[in-house]
Each structure stands twice: as structure tokens, then as C-alpha cells.
Write an enzyme that holds these catalytic residues in place. Structure first.
Site, mmCIF file in Angstrom:
data_model
loop_
_atom_site.group_PDB
_atom_site.id
_atom_site.type_symbol
_atom_site.label_atom_id
_atom_site.label_comp_id
_atom_site.label_asym_id
_atom_site.label_seq_id
_atom_site.Cartn_x
_atom_site.Cartn_y
_atom_site.Cartn_z
ATOM 1 N N GLU A 1 37.059 88.892 30.619
ATOM 2 C CA GLU A 1 37.890 89.592 29.627
ATOM 3 C C GLU A 1 38.731 90.702 30.248
ATOM 4 O O GLU A 1 39.853 90.959 29.823
ATOM 5 C CB GLU A 1 37.018 90.173 28.513
ATOM 6 C CG GLU A 1 36.464 89.149 27.533
ATOM 7 C CD GLU A 1 35.156 88.530 27.971
ATOM 8 O OE1 GLU A 1 34.763 88.699 29.149
ATOM 9 O OE2 GLU A 1 34.524 87.860 27.136
ATOM 10 N N GLY B 1 33.560 84.496 25.755
ATOM 11 C CA GLY B 1 32.781 84.172 24.561
ATOM 12 C C GLY B 1 31.832 82.993 24.778
ATOM 13 O O GLY B 1 30.827 82.868 24.068
ATOM 14 N N ALA C 1 36.575 82.649 23.984
ATOM 15 C CA ALA C 1 37.217 82.705 22.672
ATOM 16 C C ALA C 1 38.637 82.177 22.863
ATOM 17 O O ALA C 1 39.192 82.253 23.960
ATOM 18 C CB ALA C 1 37.249 84.142 22.180
ATOM 19 N N GLU D 1 28.874 84.500 26.394
ATOM 20 C CA GLU D 1 28.228 85.318 25.349
ATOM 21 C C GLU D 1 27.456 84.433 24.365
ATOM 22 O O GLU D 1 26.379 84.794 23.898
ATOM 23 C CB GLU D 1 29.287 86.161 24.622
ATOM 24 C CG GLU D 1 29.868 87.240 25.534
ATOM 25 C CD GLU D 1 30.989 88.016 24.866
ATOM 26 O OE1 GLU D 1 32.050 87.408 24.596
ATOM 27 O OE2 GLU D 1 30.813 89.217 24.609
HETATM 28 N N1 COA Z 1 41.524 80.070 25.025
HETATM 29 C C1 COA Z 1 42.505 79.221 24.709
HETATM 30 N N2 COA Z 1 42.803 78.127 25.435
HETATM 31 C C2 COA Z 1 42.050 77.895 26.524
HETATM 32 C C3 COA Z 1 41.013 78.750 26.926
HETATM 33 C C4 COA Z 1 40.750 79.889 26.120
HETATM 34 N N3 COA Z 1 39.769 80.741 26.399
HETATM 35 N N4 COA Z 1 40.463 78.255 28.059
HETATM 36 C C5 COA Z 1 41.126 77.125 28.352
HETATM 37 N N5 COA Z 1 42.087 76.900 27.434
HETATM 38 C C6 COA Z 1 43.026 75.783 27.358
HETATM 39 C C7 COA Z 1 44.170 75.946 28.359
HETATM 40 O O1 COA Z 1 45.176 76.809 27.851
HETATM 41 C C8 COA Z 1 44.626 74.515 28.509
HETATM 42 O O2 COA Z 1 45.385 74.159 27.367
HETATM 43 P P1 COA Z 1 46.749 73.298 27.538
HETATM 44 O O3 COA Z 1 46.312 72.026 28.224
HETATM 45 O O4 COA Z 1 47.190 73.093 26.118
HETATM 46 O O5 COA Z 1 47.668 74.130 28.384
HETATM 47 C C9 COA Z 1 43.315 73.721 28.420
HETATM 48 O O6 COA Z 1 42.381 74.571 27.759
HETATM 49 C C10 COA Z 1 42.750 73.362 29.773
HETATM 50 O O7 COA Z 1 42.611 74.556 30.537
HETATM 51 P P2 COA Z 1 43.279 74.781 31.977
HETATM 52 O O8 COA Z 1 43.458 76.262 32.177
HETATM 53 O O9 COA Z 1 44.477 73.916 32.138
HETATM 54 O O10 COA Z 1 42.105 74.216 32.939
HETATM 55 P P3 COA Z 1 41.831 74.618 34.454
HETATM 56 O O11 COA Z 1 40.799 73.650 34.926
HETATM 57 O O12 COA Z 1 43.102 74.763 35.213
HETATM 58 O O13 COA Z 1 41.167 76.088 34.382
HETATM 59 C C11 COA Z 1 39.677 77.782 33.481
HETATM 60 C C12 COA Z 1 39.919 76.278 33.766
HETATM 61 C C13 COA Z 1 38.383 77.867 32.688
HETATM 62 C C14 COA Z 1 39.525 78.530 34.809
HETATM 63 C C15 COA Z 1 40.861 78.361 32.682
HETATM 64 O O14 COA Z 1 41.106 77.522 31.567
HETATM 65 C C16 COA Z 1 40.638 79.767 32.163
HETATM 66 O O15 COA Z 1 40.734 80.722 32.926
HETATM 67 N N6 COA Z 1 40.364 79.913 30.842
HETATM 68 C C17 COA Z 1 40.269 81.189 30.191
HETATM 69 C C18 COA Z 1 38.967 81.856 30.506
HETATM 70 C C19 COA Z 1 38.903 83.194 29.842
HETATM 71 O O16 COA Z 1 39.605 84.130 30.172
HETATM 72 N N7 COA Z 1 37.998 83.299 28.873
HETATM 73 C C20 COA Z 1 37.750 84.531 28.189
HETATM 74 C C21 COA Z 1 38.448 84.557 26.899
HETATM 75 S S1 COA Z 1 38.039 86.018 25.986
#
Ligand code: COA
Length: 259
Positions: A136, A113, A67, A116
Site C-alpha cells: 500500500e 487486502g 483491494a 489482510e
Molecule cells: N486492483 C485492481 N486491479 C488489479 C489489482 C488490484 N489490486 N491487481 C491486479 N489487477 C489487475 C491489473 O490491473 C490487470 O488488469 P488488466 O489486465 O485489465 O490491465 C490484471 O489484474 C492482471 O494484473 P497485471 O498487473 O497485468 O499482472 P502482473 O503479473 O504483471 O503483476 C502484480 C501482478 C500482483 C505484481 C500486479 O498486478 C500488482 O502489483 N497488483 C497490485 C498489488 C497492490 O498494490 N495491491 C494492494 C492494493 S491496496
């Protein structure tokens, strides 16, 4: 038919492919995307020319990375509860109870999400590079779109507890050994493999397929409504300091400090 942040195509007769299209945010589910996906599924459900749906993510890296954290970081407890309740009703339960099979093609990260969403589909295929998890807890939250219920149903309580409590990601091969996905294939062969399975489904009765989904889902309805407890608990997390710290830490690109 046009839906914001969703690409829709028809790779074969009777098959629709939906691609979540926000690759710069790793296809994170913001409210607009959730509403469009919901509309797309409701439209396809009524369309007799479609009998199987394949759901995937655009770009090289992600199915859906969760999400959209930036959208809910400031939410109150009430707003958190409403977010979860609305998501369940409009999208996640809609997919799970759709009258035609939905196959998730997990082509990269499926987190929070995103996992999910894949779990709300009727079954899942993954590409070798896919990574799955429910992180989460690292945000001071719990899964709020059915994960606390659907993950144990799919892989068993102990494995689900470990995944949710550690928030750790698992590889596609591990997901296969857990039964979370049915097949793992090379990235470039993911959609063709989904289509091959879809073709097998198409050889059968669509009415019977619909009744299979209905009957299987009915077997998972219990007297205590775990989904309702999930919605309440998800909302409660929004009232905590841990939630503020967890989401701020993500947005500020640092590790959270939970005291
Ligand atoms: N919500 C909002 N933005 C998100 C996102 C999320 N769940 N997941 C990724 N993004 C965004 C990042 O903020 C980044 O945006 P920016 O370029 O404007 O800064 C872009 O997507 C690319 O992600 P980034 O984190 O730079 O890629 P990465 O390859 O370094 O890491 C992940 C990949 C998936 C490990 C990392 O993005 C992450 O941990 N995401 C969140 C996962 C999460 O906690 N999901 C549960 C949410 S309830």
C-alpha cells in the site's frame, strides 16, 4: 447457495471451500466481492452442517492481489475512511471472529487486502509459488483492512515494519520462517493439505473450537484500539497528493513519483 464472484464447494462432509473468482483481475477485492464474501461467511457461520471453511483464490496466479485499486482511486478522505470501516466490520472482523475455523490456502499472490484477508483467517498454508506483501505504501496508502495490527501480531513488530515500509513481497519460504504461514507445500497439494488439517479439526469438539477462537482473539484486544487508528489513518491518506500520484501511477502502469 450462490454468491457473486465466489465459487462454493463441499469437498467433504462438514467442510466448505470458498474460492474468490475474479482471475482476470487477480481476484482483486471489489465492493461486490467483499459483500458476497461477507454474505457467504455469515451464511456458513449459521450452517450447522459446516464446521471448517477453506478460503482460496481461483486461477493460476493469485490468492488475492489486493483491494481493487480502480474502484477507490478517486475517493475522498471521508470515502476512504468509510471504505476501511465497512470492510473491517462486514468482512475482515467477521472472519477473524467467526465461530468456526477458517483456513487460508494462499495459492499465489496475496498482496495488500489479499494478505489482510489471509491474516484475518485463523491460520494459513501457502503453495511454493505464493508471494506475500503489503505494498500500500507504494500507492501513498497504508493497509486499511487490519494489516497494521494483524501483521505485527503474527510476525513481530520489526519484521512487520520492514514489510509495510518497503512494501516488498516475500516468498512462501520466508513467510514460513516468519510464522506468517504454517506450512508451504507444492501448488497441486495445497488444498489436500488444508483438508488433512481440517479433518484433524473435525475430530474435535466444534463448540470448543469456537471458544478457542473467542479466547485467543480476546487476548489481542488492547486499551488503545489500533484498528480504529488504522481506519482514521487510512482515510487521511486519501486527502494527500501522494495517494493521487500512487494510484494513478498504478492504473497508468508506470512508477509513481512521490516528491
Ligand atoms: N486492483 C485492481 N486491479 C488489479 C489489482 C488490484 N489490486 N491487481 C491486479 N489487477 C489487475 C491489473 O490491473 C490487470 O488488469 P488488466 O489486465 O485489465 O490491465 C490484471 O489484474 C492482471 O494484473 P497485471 O498487473 O497485468 O499482472 P502482473 O503479473 O504483471 O503483476 C502484480 C501482478 C500482483 C505484481 C500486479 O498486478 C500488482 O502489483 N497488483 C497490485 C498489488 C497492490 O498494490 N495491491 C494492494 C492494493 S491496496
Amino acid at each position: 447457495m450462490e454468491f457473486e464472484n465466489i465459487l462454493i464447494s463441499y469437498p467433504q462432509k462438514y467442510i466448505a471451500q470458498l474460492e474468490i473468482n475474479r482471475p482476470s483481475k487477480l481476484n482483486a477485492l471489489n465492493q461486490v466481492t467483499i459483500a458476497s464474501l461477507s454474505q457467504a461467511f455469515h451464511t456458513l457461520e449459521k450452517d450447522d452442517t459446516i464446521r471448517v471453511i477453506v478460503l482460496t483464490g481461483a486461477g493460476e496466479k493469485a490468492f488475492v492481489a489486493g483491494a481493487d485499486i480502480s474502484e477507490f482511486a478517486q475517493y475522498t478522505k471521508e470515502e476512504g475512511t468509510a471504505l476501511s470501516r465497512k470492510g473491517h466490520a462486514s468482512l475482515f472482523d467477521t472472519i477473524a471472529n467467526l465461530n468456526k475455523p477458517v483456513i487460508a490456502a494462499i495459492n499465489g499472490f496475496a498482496l495488500g487486502g489479499g494478505l489482510e484477508l489471509a491474516m484475518a483467517c485463523h491460520f494459513r498454508l501457502a503453495s511454493e509459488n505464493a508471494k506475500m506483501g503489503l505494498p500500500e505504501v507504494s500507492l501513498g496508502l497504508i493497509p486499511g483492512y487490519g494489516g497494521t495490527q494483524r501483521l505485527p501480531q503474527l510476525i513481530g513488530k520489526g519484521r512487520a515494519m520492514e514489510m509495510m515500509l518497503t512494501g516488498a513481497m516475500i516468498t512462501a519460504d520466508k513467510a514460513l520462517s516468519f510464522g506468517l504461514v504454517n506450512h508451504v507445500v507444492a501448488k497441486e497439494e495445497l488444498l489436500t493439505n488444508c483438508l488433512k488439517i481440517a479433518e484433524k479439526i473435525l475430530a474435535n469438539s466444534p463448540k470448543a473450537a469456537s471458544q478457542i477462537i473467542r479466547a485467543v482473539n480476546a487476548g489481542y484486544q488492547t486499551k488503545t484500539d489500533g484498528f480504529e487508528i488504522e481506519i482514521q489513518s487510512f482515510g487521511d491518506c486519501f486527502g494527500t497528493e501522494d495517494f493521487k500520484e500512487g494510484t494513478q501511477a498504478f492504473l497508468q502502469k508506470r512508477k509513481p513519483n512521490f516528491s
